[in-house]
Design an enzyme around this catalytic site. Structure first.
Site, PDB file in Angstrom:
ATOM      1  N   GLY A  11       0.777  -1.238   0.000  1.00 36.09           N
ATOM      2  CA  GLY A  11       0.000   0.000   0.000  1.00 36.09           C
ATOM      3  C   GLY A  11       0.805   1.283   0.000  1.00 36.09           C
ATOM      4  N   ASN A  13       1.562   2.971  -2.626  1.00 37.47           N
ATOM      5  CA  ASN A  13       0.870   3.869  -3.567  1.00 37.47           C
ATOM      6  C   ASN A  13      -0.393   4.439  -2.922  1.00 37.47           C
ATOM      7  OD1 ASN A  13       2.146   4.029  -6.358  1.00 37.47           O
ATOM      8  ND2 ASN A  13       2.281   1.857  -5.909  1.00 37.47           N
ATOM      9  N   ASN A 107      -4.917   3.104 -13.206  1.00 37.62           N
ATOM     10  CA  ASN A 107      -3.990   2.099 -12.680  1.00 37.62           C
ATOM     11  C   ASN A 107      -2.567   2.635 -12.758  1.00 37.62           C
ATOM     12  OD1 ASN A 107      -3.087  -0.573 -11.846  1.00 37.62           O
ATOM     13  ND2 ASN A 107      -2.413  -0.877 -13.972  1.00 37.62           N
ATOM     14  N   HIS A 109       1.379   1.471 -13.109  1.00 37.89           N
ATOM     15  CA  HIS A 109       2.176   0.302 -13.495  1.00 37.89           C
ATOM     16  C   HIS A 109       3.658   0.684 -13.481  1.00 37.89           C
ATOM     17  CE1 HIS A 109       3.128  -3.483 -15.472  1.00 37.89           C
ATOM     18  NE2 HIS A 109       3.906  -2.791 -16.292  1.00 37.89           N
ATOM     19  N   ASP A 150      -3.268  -3.469 -18.584  1.00 40.51           N
ATOM     20  CA  ASP A 150      -2.272  -2.386 -18.787  1.00 40.51           C
ATOM     21  C   ASP A 150      -2.361  -1.800 -20.188  1.00 40.51           C
ATOM     22  OD1 ASP A 150       0.159  -4.404 -17.003  1.00 40.51           O
ATOM     23  OD2 ASP A 150      -1.349  -3.012 -16.239  1.00 40.51           O
ATOM     24  N   GLU A 179       6.370   6.277  -9.018  1.00 39.59           N
ATOM     25  CA  GLU A 179       4.957   5.856  -9.010  1.00 39.59           C
ATOM     26  C   GLU A 179       4.152   6.735  -8.066  1.00 39.59           C
ATOM     27  OE1 GLU A 179       4.025   1.621  -8.485  1.00 39.59           O
ATOM     28  OE2 GLU A 179       6.142   1.241  -8.897  1.00 39.59           O
TER      29      GLU A 179
HETATM   30  C1  GRF Z   1       4.714  -2.534  -6.563  1.00 34.09           C
HETATM   31  O1  GRF Z   1       5.384  -3.540  -7.307  1.00 34.09           O
HETATM   32  C2  GRF Z   1       4.407  -1.383  -7.454  1.00 34.09           C
HETATM   33  O2  GRF Z   1       5.428  -1.191  -8.410  1.00 34.09           O
HETATM   34  C3  GRF Z   1       3.143  -1.822  -8.122  1.00 34.09           C
HETATM   35  O3  GRF Z   1       2.439  -2.582  -7.153  1.00 34.09           O
HETATM   36  C4  GRF Z   1       3.376  -3.103  -6.194  1.00 34.09           C
HETATM   37  C5  GRF Z   1       2.979  -2.792  -4.779  1.00 34.09           C
HETATM   38  O4  GRF Z   1       2.722  -1.444  -4.641  1.00 34.09           O
HETATM   39  N1  GRF Z   1       2.379  -0.698  -8.588  1.00 34.09           N
HETATM   40  P1  GRF Z   1       2.143  -0.877  -3.218  1.00 34.09           P
HETATM   41  O5  GRF Z   1       3.328  -0.581  -2.346  1.00 34.09           O
HETATM   42  O6  GRF Z   1       1.261  -1.958  -2.627  1.00 34.09           O
HETATM   43  O7  GRF Z   1       1.396   0.359  -3.580  1.00 34.09           O
END
Ligand code: GRF
Length: 204
Positions: A11, A13, A107, A109, A150, A179
């Site tokens: 989590g 992101n 999304n 990526h 994607d 990201e």
């Molecule tokens: C990571 O590999 C990120 O690059 C991709 O999802 C995975 C986990 O992300 N987007 P998060 O830390 O759970 O947001």
């Protein structure tokens, strides 16, 4: 406006979106709910720490895909969702859900789409492939979700260099930082267009 965030893992992101809303970087929106594809992931703790309603809707809770999709749709509707954000979400959404939220699902990526994306390219596997190919740069992409994996229209991309001696971990960390930046920026960019859509829906 209300954002629902779908998660599957740590989590970070999601945390970037929480921080951007709380700092005012993202204006006029709140996170209505967090839906995890499996129990016990740290993303759920992050939501709880910020008083955001969370639910687990995954294969374990709803083995039948159609029931899982219905549960997701019900939860998104209950949260009065305007924008769905897939933040490290590792499950493919059914066409029914994509259609219900067409143009309002984004999304993140961890590659420069259309490179190193689609089935089989997720998480660390992306960075392994980038290093194996000897790429000089990589990066991250935020895109609208359509019925492919994607494949939807790109909203924002940002590059990072691949450095000599990079491992999948060092590259992953450099991409992950980007990201977090572009996910918050993409939401800022998309939100104003949604309120227009919502208004038009009311008009119909
Ligand atoms: C990571 O590999 C990120 O690059 C991709 O999802 C995975 C986990 O992300 N987007 P998060 O830390 O759970 O947001």
């Amino acid at each position: 406006l209300r954002i629902s965030v779908l998660v599957s893992g740590g989590g970070t992101n999601l945390q970037a979106v929480i921080d951007a809303v709380e700092s005012g970087q993202i204006q006029g929106a709140e996170i209505g709910c967090i839906l995890a594809s499996k129990a016990g992931v740290f993303a759920l703790k992050r939501g709880e720490q910020h008083g955001i309603p969370t639910r687990v809707i995954g294969k374990e809770q709803f083995p039948a895909t159609s029931m899982r999709t219905k549960a997701l749709l019900d939860a998104l509707e209950e949260a009065e969702t305007d924008l769905v954000v897939l933040a490290g979400y590792m499950s493919v959404l059914e066409p029914e859900l994509i259609q219900a939220y067409g143009g309002r699902i984004i999304n993140i990526h961890p590659s420069l789409i259309p490179q190193y994306c689609g089935k089989g390219f997720y998480g660390q596997r992306v960075h392994e492939a980038v290093l194996a190919a000897g790429e000089k740069e990589s990066g991250a992409t935020v895109h609208f979700v359509d019925e492919g994996v994607d494949t939807g229209p790109i909203i924002l991309q940002r590059k990072v260099p691949v450095l000599a001696g990079d491992t999948t971990d060092t590259l992953a960390a450099r991409v992950l930082a980007v990201e977090h930046q572009i996910l918050a920026e993409a939401i800022q960019q998309v939100l104003p267009t949604l309120s227009l859509k919502r208004g038009s829906l009311k008009g119909k």
